[in-house]
Design a protein around this motif. Structure first.
Motif: not given
Lengths: 455, 221
Positions: A69-78, A98-102, A148-155
């Protein structure tokens, strides 16, 4: 208030309209989650003895799920950050998904660690008595930072859309008003939003890479056979991006069907992501090959025990399924233009997800089954408790995603509009700066030549 | 600790002594089948050579109490650490049960309480009062009978003298009928275990990993 445009109605209507199908899906997911909750309760009462774990297989599919799952999270943000920084215009309809998946999948990944703890009630000891020599604490640190960073980046890119929803959806106005932070779309606000998004896009890339590197170090920092490997960091990152893209493609295909967004998620988007997936498949194969060849050539007895258990031993069926799912089958599909159709890419992505889950499993379990001292070899058969909790983890993620897709537009409305209004002329201008200028020889070059239209 | 394999008969008295001394749950067939037996001290049969010259050697393995333990570095909460006496210790009430230390140990010498420990019938009333019973969900391992060291220290302090050789021995050594196990202070150059430092029969388990075990084995072969 102006009349809603087609773009707005296309993307806002699915948020406000609830079909029976939606409730059916939510209902099914809740049933799976309820079973998982019961299984977890069972495990809490009777201990980890309810799992198939034993000595020496102390880690099993919870840790596999965590890494997966942590791997899947690289979908988004990256992916989204890289595409944004490269100003790949085709990114516009897919970044938000993508960001939401992360963000959402990170909770599931961290949750699996909680399932794995013998004493989840003491989990906060990692804050009370932190040992920073432990790779697990590096994990805690990097995953928290990433969340934190990816939530901000989604928001941040959500804000203009939240303001739009505040004006268009009267039923939940208070909610959107709260989140929109008084966005009115003045040029000043737009400027600062763009600055903030660019900063986050740059920041998030190294953080994402660290996260999966550190996950790999949980294994690589021990001296155990086939864990103690220097290429584990990049190997895990490559696998993460690989499975992340696959998850993103599946999410896109599902949402496209469910929300009738055929006009937004076009075959070209799938085609482009399929090319990325193909590249990652080749990288994955390269790393896997390098890893196994080095082990084989080194011929170290303890390592070879693990090696053969994967190649010809009890784990061979899993190993060769993994090779087929991650490389042998998807590569021809993705390499051919015809295979990069929507069904083709989705089939390849499903295979990749299965293969990558198996890859994580094959990293965790066979090394443990073959300890260095010649103990009677271990066995590991996951029990129904582990199965139910794993199914629950997947269901929980899907539930989170469904709720997200009902609260926020899954495609960034303002980014699409910006693409239509500004993106097209800007791209033409940018393209011109790449080429020699027309005109009399020796004429002065415009200043933009040096920097492009970097924004 | 020095274990003389040439003297060891493989009688497993050390294991039994360890079980009772340290309040470990007694293994039953189910635990065996599931691979969940807790045995701080275990006798591992090792096959050597190829047919027809096969030899079986019996290897008693307690925690090696490494000088550079791989397990303590990875514990996220300092629940396992090397104490000032040089022993690798466990803090049961702090352990979160992540089992990272167990996986990091190249000797597989650590154990996990998969379920709450149980004793048949009146056995539960026969616990050693000096050793805590571990709850479910934490990691445990051989402590070199650390509680006996504490008692020996207190006794020595009461008598106003420094700790002497033989004041404290672990239960496995006490029970060994062949006297294959010797125990003492490695820092004391005159102790029995230090005397074995230059014994040509001496070897360490997986010395190549650089963990510097404090358990030394002696063997002719």
């Amino acid at each position: 208030m102006s009349q809603p445009s087609r773009l707005e109605s296309d993307l806002i209507t699915p948020i406000t309209r609830f079909s029976p199908g939606f409730f059916a899906v939510i209902g099914c997911l809740l049933v799976v989650i309820a079973v998982a909750a019961y299984a977890w309760l069972h495990q809490l009462v009777f201990g980890l003895g309810m799992t198939g774990l034993n000595r020496p297989v102390f880690w099993g599919i919870y840790i596999t799920n965590f890494v997966f799952f942590i791997g899947i999270s690289h979908a988004g943000t990256l992916i989204s950050a890289i595409l944004r920084l490269c100003r790949a215009e085709w990114r516009r309809p897919i970044t938000r998904m993508a960001e939401a998946i992360t963000v959402l999948v990170l909770f599931i990944g961290a949750g699996n660690i909680l399932m794995d703890l013998g004493r989840p009630d003491r989990a906060l000891n990692v804050l009370l008595h932190p040992n920073f020599r432990s790779p697990l604490l590096w994990d805690v640190t990097s995953i928290t930072t990433y969340l934190t960073a990816s939530t901000l980046y989604l928001y941040l890119p959500l804000i203009p859309d939240l303001a739009l929803l505040r004006d268009r959806v009267p039923k939940r106005r208070w909610f959107y008003r709260l989140l929109a932070l008084g966005w009115t779309g003045t040029p000043r606000q737009q400027h600062w939003l763009e600055v903030a998004i660019s900063i986050m896009a740059v920041l998030v890339i190294p953080i994402a890479i660290t996260v999966h590197t550190v996950v790999s170090w949980v294994f690589a920092m021990t001296v155990q056979p086939m864990w103690h490997s220097t290429i584990f960091g990049p190997y895990f990152v490559v696998g993460a991006i690989f499975s992340g893209i696959a998850a993103l493609i599946i999410a896109m295909a599902v949402i496209r069907k469910a929300y009738r967004l055929e006009a937004y998620l076009k075959p070209i988007h799938f085609n482009n992501l399929a090319v990325l997936l193909l590249v990652m498949a080749c990288c994955w194969f390269y790393f896997t090959f390098a890893e196994y060849l080095t082990t084989f050539y080194g011929n170290e007895p303890d390592e070879m025990q693990v090696f053969w258990s994967k190649i010809t031993g009890p784990y061979a069926p899993y190993f060769w399924t993994m090779v087929a799912c991650c490389f042998v089958v998807p590569v021809p599909i993705l390499a051919l233009r015809k295979g990069r159709s929507i069904p083709g890419t989705v089939i390849a992505s499903v295979l990749v997800l299965i293969g990558m889950w198996l890859e994580r499993f094959l990293i965790v379990v066979p090394s443990l089954i073959n300890p260095r001292l010649p103990y009677r070899g271990g066995i590991y058969h996951p029990t129904w408790v582990e199965g139910a909790i794993t199914a629950g983890a997947f269901a929980m993620f899907l539930l989170f995603y469904c709720i997200f897709a009902k609260l926020f537009p899954v495609i960034a409305i303002w980014e699409i509009r910006e693409g239509q209004e500004r993106g097209i002329p800007e791209t033409v201008e940018r393209l011109k700066t790449y080429l020699p200028t027309e005109g009399p020889a020796g004429a002065a070059q415009p200043a933009t030549e040096r920097w492009g239209v970097w924004r | 600790m020095v274990i003389d394999l040439d003297k060891c008969t493989g009688c497993q008295a050390c294991m039994v002594a360890c079980w009772t001394e340290n309040n470990q749950p007694l293994p039953d067939p189910t635990m065996h089948r599931e691979g969940r037996v807790i045995e701080w001290m275990k006798v591992l049969p090792v096959q050597e050579g190829e047919y027809p010259a096969v030899r079986q050697r019996l290897l008693p393995i307690p925690c090696q109490h490494c000088e550079d333990p791989p397990c303590t570095a990875v514990c996220p909460v300092f629940a396992t650490y090397k104490n000032p006496e040089g022993l690798v210790a466990q803090i049961y009430p702090r352990c979160i049960g992540c089992r990272y230390c167990v996986n990091a140990c190249p000797y597989t010498c650590k154990f996990f309480n998969w379920s709450a420990p149980q004793w048949p019938g009146q056995m539960a009333a026969m616990h050693n009062p000096d050793v805590s019973v571990r709850p479910r969900g934490v990691t445990e391992k051989c402590s070199f009978c650390h509680h006996r060291l504490q008692q020996a220290k207190e006794r020595a302090a009461r008598e106003g003298r420094p700790l002497r050789e033989g004041d404290y021995v672990p239960a496995c050594m006490q029970a060994c009928p062949a006297q294959a196990i010797r125990f003492g202070d490695l820092e004391d150059p005159k102790s029995a275990v230090s005397a074995e430092r230059h014994n040509p029969r001496r070897f360490l388990l997986q010395e190549e990993l650089g963990t510097k075990p404090k358990v030394t084995y002696l063997s002719e072969a």
